[in-house]
Design a protein around this motif. Structure first.
Motif, PDB file in Angstrom:
ATOM      1  N   ARG A 148       0.809  -1.224   0.000  1.00 42.44           N
ATOM      2  CA  ARG A 148       0.000   0.000   0.000  1.00 42.44           C
ATOM      3  C   ARG A 148       0.838   1.267   0.000  1.00 42.44           C
ATOM      4  N   LYS A 149       2.115   1.135  -0.292  1.00 41.57           N
ATOM      5  CA  LYS A 149       2.973   2.326  -0.356  1.00 41.57           C
ATOM      6  C   LYS A 149       2.500   3.245  -1.470  1.00 41.57           C
ATOM      7  N   ARG A 150       2.781   4.539  -1.310  1.00 41.71           N
ATOM      8  CA  ARG A 150       2.373   5.528  -2.299  1.00 41.71           C
ATOM      9  C   ARG A 150       3.022   5.234  -3.651  1.00 41.71           C
ATOM     10  N   LYS A 151       2.252   5.373  -4.711  1.00 42.13           N
ATOM     11  CA  LYS A 151       2.780   5.142  -6.060  1.00 42.13           C
ATOM     12  C   LYS A 151       3.688   6.306  -6.468  1.00 42.13           C
ATOM     13  N   PRO A 152       4.803   6.007  -7.106  1.00 47.22           N
ATOM     14  CA  PRO A 152       5.730   7.079  -7.493  1.00 47.22           C
ATOM     15  C   PRO A 152       5.214   7.890  -8.682  1.00 47.22           C
ATOM     16  N   LYS A 153       5.498   9.208  -8.657  1.00 42.04           N
ATOM     17  CA  LYS A 153       5.175  10.063  -9.790  1.00 42.04           C
ATOM     18  C   LYS A 153       6.357  10.141 -10.763  1.00 42.04           C
ATOM     19  N   ARG A 154       7.570  10.001 -10.204  1.00 45.27           N
ATOM     20  CA  ARG A 154       8.794  10.014 -10.999  1.00 45.27           C
ATOM     21  C   ARG A 154       9.700   8.918 -10.476  1.00 45.27           C
ATOM     22  N   MET A 155      10.414   8.240 -11.366  1.00 46.50           N
ATOM     23  CA  MET A 155      11.331   7.204 -10.927  1.00 46.50           C
ATOM     24  C   MET A 155      12.555   7.166 -11.829  1.00 46.50           C
ATOM     25  N   TRP A 156      13.745   7.251 -11.206  1.00 46.00           N
ATOM     26  CA  TRP A 156      14.998   7.054 -11.925  1.00 46.00           C
ATOM     27  C   TRP A 156      15.292   5.573 -11.963  1.00 46.00           C
ATOM     28  N   ILE A 157      15.722   5.074 -13.111  1.00 46.82           N
ATOM     29  CA  ILE A 157      16.029   3.654 -13.233  1.00 46.82           C
ATOM     30  C   ILE A 157      17.069   3.439 -14.330  1.00 46.82           C
ATOM     31  N   VAL A 158      18.077   2.613 -14.033  1.00 42.38           N
ATOM     32  CA  VAL A 158      19.032   2.240 -15.077  1.00 42.38           C
ATOM     33  C   VAL A 158      18.387   1.160 -15.935  1.00 42.38           C
ATOM     34  N   ALA A 159      18.828   1.056 -17.175  1.00 41.49           N
ATOM     35  CA  ALA A 159      18.236   0.060 -18.067  1.00 41.49           C
ATOM     36  C   ALA A 159      19.281  -0.493 -19.017  1.00 41.49           C
ATOM     37  N   GLY A 160      19.186  -1.797 -19.232  1.00 44.56           N
ATOM     38  CA  GLY A 160      20.028  -2.475 -20.215  1.00 44.56           C
ATOM     39  C   GLY A 160      19.119  -3.243 -21.155  1.00 44.56           C
ATOM     40  N   SER A 161      18.611  -4.369 -20.670  1.00 42.92           N
ATOM     41  CA  SER A 161      17.629  -5.119 -21.451  1.00 42.92           C
ATOM     42  C   SER A 161      16.269  -4.419 -21.434  1.00 42.92           C
ATOM     43  N   GLY A 162      16.016  -3.639 -20.382  1.00 46.72           N
ATOM     44  CA  GLY A 162      14.724  -2.951 -20.254  1.00 46.72           C
ATOM     45  C   GLY A 162      13.646  -3.806 -19.621  1.00 46.72           C
ATOM     46  N   THR A 163      13.996  -4.982 -19.127  1.00 49.47           N
ATOM     47  CA  THR A 163      13.008  -5.910 -18.568  1.00 49.47           C
ATOM     48  C   THR A 163      12.327  -5.347 -17.325  1.00 49.47           C
ATOM     49  N   ILE A 164      13.105  -4.861 -16.366  1.00 51.79           N
ATOM     50  CA  ILE A 164      12.536  -4.318 -15.129  1.00 51.79           C
ATOM     51  C   ILE A 164      11.738  -3.052 -15.430  1.00 51.79           C
ATOM     52  N   LEU A 165      12.266  -2.224 -16.316  1.00 55.44           N
ATOM     53  CA  LEU A 165      11.562  -1.003 -16.724  1.00 55.44           C
ATOM     54  C   LEU A 165      10.185  -1.331 -17.279  1.00 55.44           C
ATOM     55  N   LYS A 166      10.086  -2.320 -18.150  1.00 56.39           N
ATOM     56  CA  LYS A 166       8.807  -2.705 -18.741  1.00 56.39           C
ATOM     57  C   LYS A 166       7.842  -3.204 -17.675  1.00 56.39           C
TER      58      LYS A 166
END
Length: 208
Positions: A148-166
Motif C-alpha cells: 500500500r505504499k504511495r505510487k511514485p510520480k517520478r522514478m529514476w532507473i538504469v536500463a540495459g535489457s529494459g526488462t525491469i523497466l517494462k
C-alpha cells in the motif's frame, strides 16, 4: 517470500530540504529479477543457461535460484577479469564458461545456444530474462511486494535489457520514468507505451 519479500524504501537527504526515496532491492541476493525467476522452472529441465554481461545481476539471480531448487546453472560470459557478481554466482554453484574473442554479446549468446542444443534437459534463458511471461509475472510480484505504499510520480532507473523497466511501467502507468542507459543501447521501441526521458551515462558499464 524468500524470493519476493516486501519492498523496502529508504529516504536519503542529499541536500537541505530535499529527500530521495530509494527502492532497496540491493538487499536481495539476486536483485530485483529474483522476484520472478521461478517462472522458468521446468521439471523436465536439469540445467539452466544464461549468456550476458559479467556486470549483470541475472547471473547471480539464476545461480541463487538453482541453489534453492537443486538445479545446475551455467553462465556464459566474455573472457576477462572475474567480477564480484560472477564470484557471487560461482559461490551459489554456477558453472562459468568464458568466451574468448570474438566475444561480442551476440557471440556469447551463440556459444550458449550451441551448448544448450546438445541436450534436451538444458534450457537457455532469454537475454535480460525478458520473456513476456517473466515481465508479466515480475509486475505482479513487485505490485504485491510494493503493498500500500504511495505510487511514485517520478522514478529514476538504469536500463540495459529494459526488462525491469517494462514491468514497472505496467504497475505504474502514470509514472514518469527517467531512464539511464548504462551499457547496451536503449532503442525507441523499448520506451513506447509509457512516459519517459532517456539519459546516457558517460561512465562505462563496469565503472562506478
Amino acid at each position: 517470500m524468500e524470493l519476493n519479500p516486501p519492498i523496502i524504501i529508504e529516504k536519503f537527504k542529499v541536500k537541505t530540504n530535499f529527500n530521495v526515496k530509494v527502492v532497496r532491492d540491493d538487499y536481495l541476493v539476486g536483485g530485483t529479477k529474483q522476484r520472478s525467476l521461478s517462472v522458468f522452472l521446468d521439471p523436465n529441465k536439469a540445467e539452466y543457461i544464461y549468456a550476458g554481461p559479467a556486470q549483470g545481476y541475472a547471473q547471480v539471480a539464476l545461480a541463487y535460484l538453482g541453489s534453492l531448487n537443486n538445479k545446475k546453472t551455467t553462465v556464459f560470459l566474455r573472457s576477462g577479469k572475474e567480477t564480484k557478481l560472477t564470484k557471487k554466482a560461482r559461490s551459489f554453484g554456477a558453472k562459468i564458461i568464458y568466451v574468448k574473442p570474438p566475444n561480442k554479446l551476440s557471440d556469447i549468446q551463440l556459444n550458449a545456444q550451441k551448448y544448450a542444443s546438445k541436450r534436451k534437459d538444458r534450457l537457455l534463458l532469454p537475454f535480460g530474462l525478458g520473456s513476456t511471461d517473466f515481465i508479466e509475472d515480475l509486475s505482479i510480484n513487485i505490485k504485491q511486494a510494493w503493498g500500500r505504499k504511495r505510487k511514485p510520480k517520478r522514478m529514476w532507473i538504469v536500463a540495459g535489457s529494459g526488462t525491469i523497466l517494462k514491468s514497472l511501467s505496467l504497475i505504474f502507468p502514470q509514472c514518469m520514468f527517467l531512464v539511464v542507459q548504462v551499457g547496451k543501447r536503449i532503442w525507441p521501441d523499448q520506451l513506447e507505451g509509457f512516459k519517459s526521458k532517456l539519459y546516457t551515462a558517460e561512465e562505462k558499464f563496469w565503472e562506478d
